[in-house]
Write an enzyme that holds these catalytic residues in place. Structure first.
Site, PDB file in Angstrom:
ATOM      1  N   ASN A 148       0.856  -1.199   0.000  1.00  0.00           N
ATOM      2  CA  ASN A 148       0.000   0.000   0.000  1.00  0.00           C
ATOM      3  C   ASN A 148       0.884   1.239   0.000  1.00  0.00           C
ATOM      4  OD1 ASN A 148      -2.879  -1.081   0.276  1.00  0.00           O
ATOM      5  ND2 ASN A 148      -1.731  -2.222   1.842  1.00  0.00           N
ATOM      6  N   GLU A 149       1.186   1.682  -1.202  1.00  0.00           N
ATOM      7  CA  GLU A 149       2.090   2.804  -1.401  1.00  0.00           C
ATOM      8  C   GLU A 149       1.358   4.123  -1.094  1.00  0.00           C
ATOM      9  OE1 GLU A 149       5.008   1.980  -1.653  1.00  0.00           O
ATOM     10  OE2 GLU A 149       5.472   0.552  -3.243  1.00  0.00           O
ATOM     11  N   PRO A 150       2.114   5.239  -1.021  1.00  0.00           N
ATOM     12  CA  PRO A 150       1.468   6.537  -0.807  1.00  0.00           C
ATOM     13  C   PRO A 150       0.301   6.724  -1.785  1.00  0.00           C
ATOM     14  CG  PRO A 150       3.842   6.787  -0.703  1.00  0.00           C
ATOM     15  CD  PRO A 150       3.583   5.354  -1.105  1.00  0.00           C
ATOM     16  N   THR A 167      10.317   1.786  -3.742  1.00  0.00           N
ATOM     17  CA  THR A 167      10.122   0.358  -3.432  1.00  0.00           C
ATOM     18  C   THR A 167      10.850  -0.504  -4.456  1.00  0.00           C
ATOM     19  OG1 THR A 167       7.983   0.783  -2.406  1.00  0.00           O
ATOM     20  CG2 THR A 167       8.353  -1.450  -3.265  1.00  0.00           C
TER      21      THR A 167
END
Ligand code: PGA
Length: 247
Positions: A148-150, A167
């Site tokens: 769950n990236e920005p 990442t």
């Protein structure tokens, strides 16, 4: 949110493994299953090593454990050494007595048009198993939990996501170059993780100190998925001294 600081990652991993073992044994005594949410990456390795040791030396059985992993890279099959299926078998499942049918990971090999249904089925299976009792997490330098990236808010559930450049560059050495790192993955969402009854996030080393501080002391925000854990009623961070240095 509880924050526990340990001298070394091994000390933290031991403490968490003891807690997990107690949960597994108390459920086994009642004839019940326990549902664990599992994570990959370098961070949980000492934790898995301790669980394997407890299985081999202390007879800890995982026969009543059902697991759901957080995520999987798109495009990697189970035999790919960087797939999370491979990682989990190499570092945990091949060394304990988990029942193969109780092991769940998203698949990286589902056809594009079938991904939404695959993700919905993953969410449904977690529910059908009674929900996650304890979710294990690491944290990426983007603040991601799972992938769950920005930009991932606390309504997100299992879905396909694009991986952040940071990442992918952190993963580049393992893939022999960033060009070999997948650009997408399937991950549980922030809401899926928040649905776990208990959450334990581990972080080690000075490289994680800045994002650990943001997650724990910064505002709860969409830019740092781990910050949503501040809103969880049973979440804790297990840190070594270096990861806790900026707190
Ligand atoms: P790491 O990755 O454990 O390899 O540092 C953590 C993460 O990206 O969640």
């Amino acid at each position: 949110m509880k924050v526990e600081v340990f001298e070394t990652p091994q000390d933290a991993a031991k403490s968490l493994a003891q807690e997990v073992a107690a949960l597994i044994r108390s459920r086994a005594a009642e004839g019940k299953n326990v549902v664990l949410g599992l994570a990959t990456g370098a961070t949980p390795l000492p934790f898995y090593a301790e669980l394997v040791r407890m299985h081999k030396e202390e007879g800890l059985s995982f026969a009543n454990v059902i697991s759901f992993n957080l995520d999987e890279y798109s495009g990697l099959d189970r035999a790919h050494p960087e797939s999370y299926w491979y990682f989990m078998h190499q570092n945990l499942f091949n060394h304990i007595d988990m029942k193969p049918e109780n092991i769940n990971l998203p698949s990286g090999m589902v056809a594009q048009e079938e991904i939404p249904a695959h993700c919905a089925a993953y969410e449904q299976k977690i529910k059908d198993c009674g929900g996650i009792d304890l979710q294990i997490l690491g944290i990426g330098r983007t603040g991601h939990i799972g992938f769950n990236e920005p930009g991932s808010d606390d309504t997100t559930i299992t879905r396909q996501v694009h991986l952040d450049d940071l990442t992918r560059s952190d993963a580049a050495p393992a893939f022999n170059g960033i060009e070999n790192v997948p650009t997408t993955a399937i991950t549980m969402g922030v809401a899926t993780i928040m649905g776990a009854r208990e959450v334990a996030l581990m972080a080690w080393g000075e490289k994680k100190a800045a994002i650990v501080k943001e997650a724990i002391e910064g505002p709860v925000c969409i830019e740092v998925a781990a910050s949503y854990l501040q809103n969880h009623n049973n979440a804790k961070f297990l840190l070594d001294k270096a990861a806790a240095a900026d707190l």
